[in-house]
Design a protein around this motif. Structure first.
Motif, PDB file in Angstrom:
ATOM      1  N   MET A  95       0.838  -1.063  -0.037  1.00  0.00           N
ATOM      2  CA  MET A  95       0.014  -0.070   0.087  1.00  0.00           C
ATOM      3  C   MET A  95       1.127   1.393  -0.015  1.00  0.00           C
ATOM      4  O   MET A  95       1.933   1.129   0.595  1.00  0.00           O
ATOM      5  CB  MET A  95      -0.980   0.006   1.094  1.00  0.00           C
ATOM      6  N   LYS A  96       0.369   2.254  -0.700  1.00  0.00           N
ATOM      7  CA  LYS A  96       1.001   3.606  -0.762  1.00  0.00           C
ATOM      8  C   LYS A  96       0.161   4.831  -0.178  1.00  0.00           C
ATOM      9  O   LYS A  96      -0.903   4.526   0.042  1.00  0.00           O
ATOM     10  CB  LYS A  96       1.377   3.823  -2.162  1.00  0.00           C
ATOM     11  N   HIS A  97       1.175   5.710   0.581  1.00  0.00           N
ATOM     12  CA  HIS A  97       0.279   6.739   1.099  1.00  0.00           C
ATOM     13  C   HIS A  97       0.241   7.991  -0.037  1.00  0.00           C
ATOM     14  O   HIS A  97       1.227   8.231  -0.552  1.00  0.00           O
ATOM     15  CB  HIS A  97       1.300   7.002   2.217  1.00  0.00           C
ATOM     16  N   TYR A  98      -0.830   8.421   0.332  1.00  0.00           N
ATOM     17  CA  TYR A  98      -1.339   9.801  -0.552  1.00  0.00           C
ATOM     18  C   TYR A  98      -1.769  10.656   0.307  1.00  0.00           C
ATOM     19  O   TYR A  98      -2.507  10.499   1.549  1.00  0.00           O
ATOM     20  CB  TYR A  98      -2.443   9.246  -1.681  1.00  0.00           C
ATOM     21  N   LEU A  99      -1.654  12.085   0.093  1.00  0.00           N
ATOM     22  CA  LEU A  99      -2.061  13.262   0.804  1.00  0.00           C
ATOM     23  C   LEU A  99      -3.064  13.712  -0.055  1.00  0.00           C
ATOM     24  O   LEU A  99      -2.854  14.221  -1.203  1.00  0.00           O
ATOM     25  CB  LEU A  99      -0.711  14.357   1.091  1.00  0.00           C
ATOM     26  N   MET A 105       7.066  10.337  -1.097  1.00  0.00           N
ATOM     27  CA  MET A 105       8.176   9.962  -2.012  1.00  0.00           C
ATOM     28  C   MET A 105       8.675   8.674  -1.194  1.00  0.00           C
ATOM     29  O   MET A 105       8.550   8.296   0.100  1.00  0.00           O
ATOM     30  CB  MET A 105       9.267  10.909  -1.653  1.00  0.00           C
ATOM     31  N   GLY A 106       9.425   7.969  -1.738  1.00  0.00           N
ATOM     32  CA  GLY A 106      10.242   6.642  -1.279  1.00  0.00           C
ATOM     33  C   GLY A 106       9.154   5.573  -1.073  1.00  0.00           C
ATOM     34  O   GLY A 106       9.729   4.528  -0.335  1.00  0.00           O
TER      35      GLY A 106
END
Length: 118
Positions: free
Chosen positions: A1-5, A113-114
């Motif tokens: 899973m990836k984090h988004y703002l 990022m990252g």
């Protein structure tokens, strides 16, 4: 899973009338409930206006300059944030669309990022 703002872009000026704002906040609470149910919720919160900001700038010799007020003057400011975790950009954009409908405001969607997709 990836984090988004998901950034809520608030226009400068008077807020909506109380009855309008109450309906918007009801929709935002529903949006947050959907995020929680989908296990995409990380954090969300509203921010006070830019007039409450304090800007800190590193200066010469380790000094830090402290200035009251916003970093920049603008027609819009960051009015709130929502941090989500989803599989990919398409899912983040779907949640961003839902946030835009709930708030009736522009929503900026940005990945952290990252973090690898998937």
């Amino acid at each position: 899973m990836k984090h988004y703002l998901l950034s809520v872009m608030q226009p400068v000026g008077e807020p909506p009338e109380p009855e309008v704002l109450e309906e918007i906040m009801h929709r935002v609470e529903g949006f947050h409930a959907e995020l929680r149910a989908a296990d995409a919720w990380v954090f969300a919160g509203g921010l006070h206006g830019p007039e409450t900001a304090t800007v800190l700038r590193a200066g010469e010799g380790g000094d830090v300059l402290v200035t009251d007020g916003p970093y920049t003057e603008s027609k819009e400011y960051l009015g709130g944030i929502c941090l989500i975790k989803v599989p990919d950009l398409d899912a983040a954009l779907d949640w961003g669309r839902r946030a835009a409908r709930a708030t009736t405001l522009p929503i900026e969607v940005r990945p952290f990022m990252g973090e690898a997709d998937g």
